[in-house]
Design a protein around this motif. Structure first.
Motif, PDB file in Angstrom:
ATOM      1  N   LEU A   1      -2.951   5.992  13.688  1.00 39.26           N
ATOM      2  CA  LEU A   1      -4.016   6.139  12.688  1.00 39.26           C
ATOM      3  C   LEU A   1      -4.461   7.589  12.551  1.00 39.26           C
ATOM      4  O   LEU A   1      -4.920   7.998  11.493  1.00 39.26           O
ATOM      5  N   ALA A   2      -4.309   8.390  13.607  1.00 37.46           N
ATOM      6  CA  ALA A   2      -4.722   9.798  13.555  1.00 37.46           C
ATOM      7  C   ALA A   2      -3.865  10.607  12.589  1.00 37.46           C
ATOM      8  O   ALA A   2      -4.318  11.628  12.070  1.00 37.46           O
ATOM      9  N   SER A   3      -2.633  10.175  12.320  1.00 35.94           N
ATOM     10  CA  SER A   3      -1.774  10.929  11.401  1.00 35.94           C
ATOM     11  C   SER A   3      -1.922  10.476   9.950  1.00 35.94           C
ATOM     12  O   SER A   3      -1.290  11.029   9.066  1.00 35.94           O
ATOM     13  N   LEU A   4      -2.764   9.490   9.702  1.00 32.06           N
ATOM     14  CA  LEU A   4      -2.964   8.961   8.361  1.00 32.06           C
ATOM     15  C   LEU A   4      -4.042   9.754   7.635  1.00 32.06           C
ATOM     16  O   LEU A   4      -5.155   9.898   8.128  1.00 32.06           O
ATOM     17  N   ALA A   5      -3.698  10.306   6.462  1.00 31.16           N
ATOM     18  CA  ALA A   5      -4.667  11.081   5.692  1.00 31.16           C
ATOM     19  C   ALA A   5      -5.357  10.214   4.646  1.00 31.16           C
ATOM     20  O   ALA A   5      -6.559  10.341   4.422  1.00 31.16           O
TER      21      ALA A   5
ATOM     22  N   GLY B   1       1.832  15.351   4.492  1.00 29.50           N
ATOM     23  CA  GLY B   1       2.124  15.265   3.067  1.00 29.50           C
ATOM     24  C   GLY B   1       3.156  14.204   2.707  1.00 29.50           C
ATOM     25  O   GLY B   1       3.369  13.922   1.533  1.00 29.50           O
ATOM     26  N   SER B   2       3.827  13.608   3.679  1.00 31.90           N
ATOM     27  CA  SER B   2       4.805  12.569   3.374  1.00 31.90           C
ATOM     28  C   SER B   2       4.099  11.275   2.976  1.00 31.90           C
ATOM     29  O   SER B   2       2.980  11.013   3.418  1.00 31.90           O
ATOM     30  N   THR B   3       4.758  10.506   2.137  1.00 37.12           N
ATOM     31  CA  THR B   3       4.190   9.234   1.692  1.00 37.12           C
ATOM     32  C   THR B   3       5.174   8.108   1.980  1.00 37.12           C
ATOM     33  O   THR B   3       6.383   8.298   1.940  1.00 37.12           O
ATOM     34  N   TYR B   4       4.637   6.948   2.274  1.00 32.63           N
ATOM     35  CA  TYR B   4       5.418   5.746   2.518  1.00 32.63           C
ATOM     36  C   TYR B   4       4.771   4.623   1.734  1.00 32.63           C
ATOM     37  O   TYR B   4       3.555   4.573   1.586  1.00 32.63           O
ATOM     38  N   ASN B   5       5.610   3.699   1.262  1.00 32.66           N
ATOM     39  CA  ASN B   5       5.039   2.510   0.669  1.00 32.66           C
ATOM     40  C   ASN B   5       5.511   1.328   1.483  1.00 32.66           C
ATOM     41  O   ASN B   5       6.632   1.293   1.953  1.00 32.66           O
TER      42      ASN B   5
ATOM     43  N   VAL C   1       0.834  -1.207   0.000  1.00 28.84           N
ATOM     44  CA  VAL C   1       0.000   0.000   0.000  1.00 28.84           C
ATOM     45  C   VAL C   1       0.866   1.253   0.000  1.00 28.84           C
ATOM     46  O   VAL C   1       2.052   1.209   0.289  1.00 28.84           O
ATOM     47  N   VAL C   2       0.220   2.370  -0.310  1.00 26.73           N
ATOM     48  CA  VAL C   2       0.837   3.691  -0.198  1.00 26.73           C
ATOM     49  C   VAL C   2       0.109   4.430   0.914  1.00 26.73           C
ATOM     50  O   VAL C   2      -1.109   4.586   0.878  1.00 26.73           O
ATOM     51  N   LEU C   3       0.869   4.873   1.924  1.00 26.41           N
ATOM     52  CA  LEU C   3       0.314   5.627   3.039  1.00 26.41           C
ATOM     53  C   LEU C   3       0.619   7.100   2.817  1.00 26.41           C
ATOM     54  O   LEU C   3       1.764   7.466   2.584  1.00 26.41           O
ATOM     55  N   THR C   4      -0.401   7.936   2.871  1.00 20.83           N
ATOM     56  CA  THR C   4      -0.209   9.380   2.795  1.00 20.83           C
ATOM     57  C   THR C   4      -0.542   9.951   4.164  1.00 20.83           C
ATOM     58  O   THR C   4      -1.644   9.750   4.676  1.00 20.83           O
ATOM     59  N   MET C   5       0.415  10.660   4.741  1.00 18.90           N
ATOM     60  CA  MET C   5       0.245  11.187   6.085  1.00 18.90           C
ATOM     61  C   MET C   5      -0.312  12.610   6.034  1.00 18.90           C
ATOM     62  O   MET C   5      -0.339  13.239   4.979  1.00 18.90           O
TER      63      MET C   5
END
Length: 116
Positions: free
Chosen positions: A92-96, A32-36, A25-29
């Motif tokens: 989970l609160a920092s996940l956009a 604005g940072s993204t992690y895969n 998955v791709v996580l967008t925080m």
């Protein structure tokens, strides 16, 4: 933001995270940072993710004879690239946003294979 809409958003992210467990998955925080990475575990407030990072081989790890790889041309071999995963916990609160990482197949898909 209304408290009910925040709870609804968090419940949707939690449900979506549980649905995408063990998928790339791709996580967008929120910043604005993204992690895969791969979702490993989802709790009520946190999520454990194996985050992918690309690693290049260092120059000083090239000891040995290069002729065995490239026929003795003396030019050396190119640097190799690796991918490793590290476990990180995200609230989970920092996940956009959360999205599946698209997989691009190297070969075209054919619905059937003709028999000759």
């Amino acid at each position: 933001m209304h408290p009910d809409s925040y709870a609804f958003h968090m419940r949707n992210l939690h449900d979506q995270s549980r649905q995408y467990m063990y998928h790339d998955v791709v996580l967008t925080m929120n910043d604005g940072s993204t992690y895969n990475g791969i979702i490993e575990d989802v709790g009520t407030e946190r999520m454990s993710v194996l985050v992918a990072e690309d690693v290049m081989e260092r120059e000083d790890e090239f000891d040995g004879d290069d002729r065995q790889f490239f026929g003795g041309g003396g030019y050396g071999r190119p640097r190799r690239r690796f991918r490793r995963y590290r476990r990180r916990n995200f609230p989970l609160a920092s996940l956009a946003a959360l999205a599946l990482l698209p997989y691009v197949s190297p070969y075209p898909y054919y619905p059937y294979y003709p028999y000759y």
